[in-house]
Structure formats: structure tokens, C-alpha cells
Design a protein around this motif. Structure first.
Motif, mmCIF file in Angstrom:
data_model
loop_
_atom_site.group_PDB
_atom_site.id
_atom_site.type_symbol
_atom_site.label_atom_id
_atom_site.label_comp_id
_atom_site.label_asym_id
_atom_site.label_seq_id
_atom_site.Cartn_x
_atom_site.Cartn_y
_atom_site.Cartn_z
ATOM 1 N N GLY A 150 0.769 -1.230 0.000
ATOM 2 C CA GLY A 150 0.000 0.000 0.000
ATOM 3 C C GLY A 150 0.805 1.287 0.000
ATOM 4 N N SER A 151 2.088 1.212 -0.249
ATOM 5 C CA SER A 151 2.920 2.415 -0.215
ATOM 6 C C SER A 151 2.524 3.398 -1.317
ATOM 7 N N VAL A 152 2.569 4.687 -0.975
ATOM 8 C CA VAL A 152 2.322 5.752 -1.948
ATOM 9 C C VAL A 152 3.656 6.471 -2.152
ATOM 10 N N VAL A 153 4.232 6.290 -3.330
ATOM 11 C CA VAL A 153 5.599 6.732 -3.592
ATOM 12 C C VAL A 153 5.559 8.067 -4.315
ATOM 13 N N LEU A 154 6.012 9.103 -3.608
ATOM 14 C CA LEU A 154 5.946 10.469 -4.139
ATOM 15 C C LEU A 154 7.323 11.048 -4.435
ATOM 16 N N LYS A 155 8.376 10.312 -4.073
ATOM 17 C CA LYS A 155 9.733 10.771 -4.397
ATOM 18 C C LYS A 155 10.593 9.554 -4.743
ATOM 19 N N ASP A 156 11.733 9.809 -5.339
ATOM 20 C CA ASP A 156 12.604 8.727 -5.800
ATOM 21 C C ASP A 156 13.000 7.805 -4.643
ATOM 22 N N VAL A 157 13.186 6.533 -4.985
ATOM 23 C CA VAL A 157 13.609 5.520 -4.017
ATOM 24 C C VAL A 157 15.009 5.061 -4.391
ATOM 25 N N GLU A 158 15.931 5.140 -3.467
ATOM 26 C CA GLU A 158 17.313 4.764 -3.742
ATOM 27 C C GLU A 158 17.453 3.248 -3.890
ATOM 28 N N PRO A 159 18.481 2.797 -4.612
ATOM 29 C CA PRO A 159 18.705 1.357 -4.775
ATOM 30 C C PRO A 159 18.784 0.635 -3.437
ATOM 31 N N GLY A 160 18.132 -0.519 -3.355
ATOM 32 C CA GLY A 160 18.201 -1.362 -2.177
ATOM 33 C C GLY A 160 17.366 -0.919 -0.999
ATOM 34 N N LYS A 161 16.670 0.208 -1.094
ATOM 35 C CA LYS A 161 15.889 0.716 0.026
ATOM 36 C C LYS A 161 14.574 -0.053 0.176
ATOM 37 N N LYS A 162 14.119 -0.177 1.421
ATOM 38 C CA LYS A 162 12.784 -0.689 1.726
ATOM 39 C C LYS A 162 11.945 0.476 2.204
ATOM 40 N N VAL A 163 10.805 0.694 1.547
ATOM 41 C CA VAL A 163 9.952 1.819 1.930
ATOM 42 C C VAL A 163 8.530 1.335 2.185
ATOM 43 N N PHE A 164 7.855 2.012 3.097
ATOM 44 C CA PHE A 164 6.474 1.702 3.450
ATOM 45 C C PHE A 164 5.739 3.014 3.739
ATOM 46 N N GLY A 165 4.409 2.979 3.615
ATOM 47 C CA GLY A 165 3.586 4.059 4.113
ATOM 48 C C GLY A 165 3.075 5.022 3.074
ATOM 49 N N ASN A 166 2.337 6.032 3.578
ATOM 50 C CA ASN A 166 1.748 7.077 2.745
ATOM 51 C C ASN A 166 1.999 8.422 3.421
ATOM 52 N N PRO A 167 2.962 9.184 2.905
ATOM 53 C CA PRO A 167 3.860 8.882 1.792
ATOM 54 C C PRO A 167 4.911 7.850 2.201
ATOM 55 N N ALA A 168 5.450 7.146 1.228
ATOM 56 C CA ALA A 168 6.409 6.073 1.518
ATOM 57 C C ALA A 168 7.703 6.644 2.102
ATOM 58 N N ARG A 169 8.165 5.984 3.161
ATOM 59 C CA ARG A 169 9.417 6.365 3.807
ATOM 60 C C ARG A 169 10.266 5.119 4.011
ATOM 61 N N ALA A 170 11.583 5.325 4.061
ATOM 62 C CA ALA A 170 12.504 4.208 4.258
ATOM 63 C C ALA A 170 12.311 3.604 5.645
ATOM 64 N N VAL A 171 12.453 2.282 5.722
ATOM 65 C CA VAL A 171 12.356 1.585 7.004
ATOM 66 C C VAL A 171 13.595 1.896 7.841
ATOM 67 N N PRO A 172 13.429 2.309 9.108
ATOM 68 C CA PRO A 172 14.604 2.569 9.957
ATOM 69 C C PRO A 172 15.478 1.330 10.061
ATOM 70 N N GLY A 173 16.761 1.512 9.796
ATOM 71 C CA GLY A 173 17.687 0.394 9.876
ATOM 72 C C GLY A 173 17.726 -0.463 8.634
ATOM 73 N N GLY A 174 16.784 -0.241 7.706
ATOM 74 C CA GLY A 174 16.779 -1.025 6.471
ATOM 75 C C GLY A 174 17.798 -0.472 5.501
ATOM 76 N N LYS A 175 18.063 -1.226 4.479
ATOM 77 C CA LYS A 175 19.025 -0.772 3.485
ATOM 78 C C LYS A 175 18.461 0.410 2.715
#
Length: 212
Positions: free
Chosen positions: A187-212
């Protein structure tokens, strides 16, 4: 008529079996042989009409066989393709009859396109991309081995790298870039670029703390 073998006998594989049957109802295309899976008990207790006929590791591809890849992990797809290609395997493209495919769209080897999915004009997907029941709008680029789950929405001019996983319900705004190996959570809503290897979640999508 070519023979077809489904690689992976999990839930995805059982769904893919039905989509191949649906294609054959419209135009006889393949003789279905069954599944290969290193878990030979994968279908035990499951109501189904085709068996596991062997393991991936031991299977020796024949000239008249094609393979349909039924795996939801980009990394696992890449590994299995390497194993089977070294033995000479050829991979089928499976596009369900209800899928919408523009005459100006382009796709690579082993593309899997589920019912009611869409690949619009001037969009390109690479090799071994899996597109579940999701629309891809115009002028998008999707990299090799990427998996796009059901209920996502990819609008226009989006660039998604290789080995990316989109969980169900992901929405990506126009002009976004998603780097190789990224994971976009449910269900993530992606409003900005996502860097390689990152895990993102949420609305707006944000990187998981401690994730790559």
C-alpha cells in the motif's frame, strides 16, 4: 505445439496454470506437462490436475519444452533462470487473454502478465518481469526480474530498476525513479525517488529505519 512446464508449484504456480489454460481455450498454444519444484511434496493435499514432474535442480530441458517462471522473489527468479539457462532452457511469455497490451509497448523474455493487467503505449519491461493484475501507464520503464503485485498503480514516466519488488497496492506518482533492488511495501504511496536497495512503506512512503 510446444510443451510448457511451470517452474514453482506454490500458489503463484497454481494461478499461472489457470492462466495458461485460459490462453489455450482461446488458441491452443502449449501442451501442459506440469510443475518442477525442488519441493516435490509442494502439491500434496492440494486440489489440482497437474503434478510435480521433477525437481528444478535435476531437470534436463528438451528442445520442445518451454518454461514459465512462477516465483514472486526477484532474487529467486534470477537464481533459477541462471540454473536453467545453463542447461539450455527457453522461457515462455505468458500473457492472459484479458490483459491489455499496447501495440507500442515492449517486453523481454519470460514476461508474465496476469488477468486484467495493462501495459500501455511506449512502456517497456525487461526480461523475466512479473506483472500481476495491475495497470502500467504510458512511457514507463521496468527493469529485469522486477515483480509488480496486484492492485498497484504506475502512472506515467516512471523508471523502475532491476530486481525491484512492489507489494500489493503500491501507487507510484509520475516521473519517479526506483533504484535496483528496492522493496516497496504493501500500500505504499511513492511520491519521491527511491534509492537502490531501500525498503519503503507508508503514505507517503518512507525508508524503514535500519533497512538498506
Amino acid at each position: 505445439m510446444k510443451k510448457i512446464i511451470i517452474v514453482g508449484a506454490g500458489g503463484f504456480g497454481r494461478e499461472l496454470l489457470q492462466w495458461i489454460k485460459d490462453i489455450n481455450k482461446v488458441a491452443p498454444t502449449w501442451e501442459i506437462l506440469g510443475f518442477i519444484d525442488d519441493n516435490t511434496s509442494a502439491l500434496d493435499g492440494v486440489e489440482i490436475d497437474y503434478p510435480v514432474i521433477g525437481t528444478i535442480s535435476d531437470w534436463k530441458p528438451k528442445e520442445d519444452e518451454e518454461f514459465a517462471l512462477a516465483m514472486g522473489s526477484p532474487a529467486l527468479k534470477r537464481k533459477i533462470v541462471s540454473i536453467l539457462k545453463e542447461k539450455g532452457a527457453k522461457f515462455a511469455t505468458v500473457i492472459h487473454p484479458t490483459a491489455l497490451l499496447s501495440e507500442f509497448a515492449h517486453y523481454g523474455e519470460g514476461f508474465i502478465m496476469f488477468p486484467y493487467s495493462k501495459l500501455s503505449c511506449n512502456s517497456t519491461v525487461g526480461d523475466f518481469v512479473t506483472l500481476l493484475s495491475t495497470p502500467i501507464g504510458h512511457d514507463n520503464v521496468i527493469g529485469d526480474y522486477t515483480v509488480i503485485s496486484g492492485g498497484c498503480n504506475i502512472v506515467r514516466n516512471v523508471e523502475i530498476g532491476k530486481d525491484v519488488f512492489l507489494a500489493a497496492g503500491v501507487c507510484i506518482a509520475q516521473d519517479i525513479k526506483v533504484g535496483d533492488g528496492a522493496y516497496l511495501g504493501l500500500g505504499s504511496v511513492v511520491l519521491k525517488d527511491v534509492e537502490p536497495g531501500k525498503k519503503v512503506f507508508g503514505n507517503p512512503a518512507r525508508a524503514v529505519p535500519g533497512g538498506k
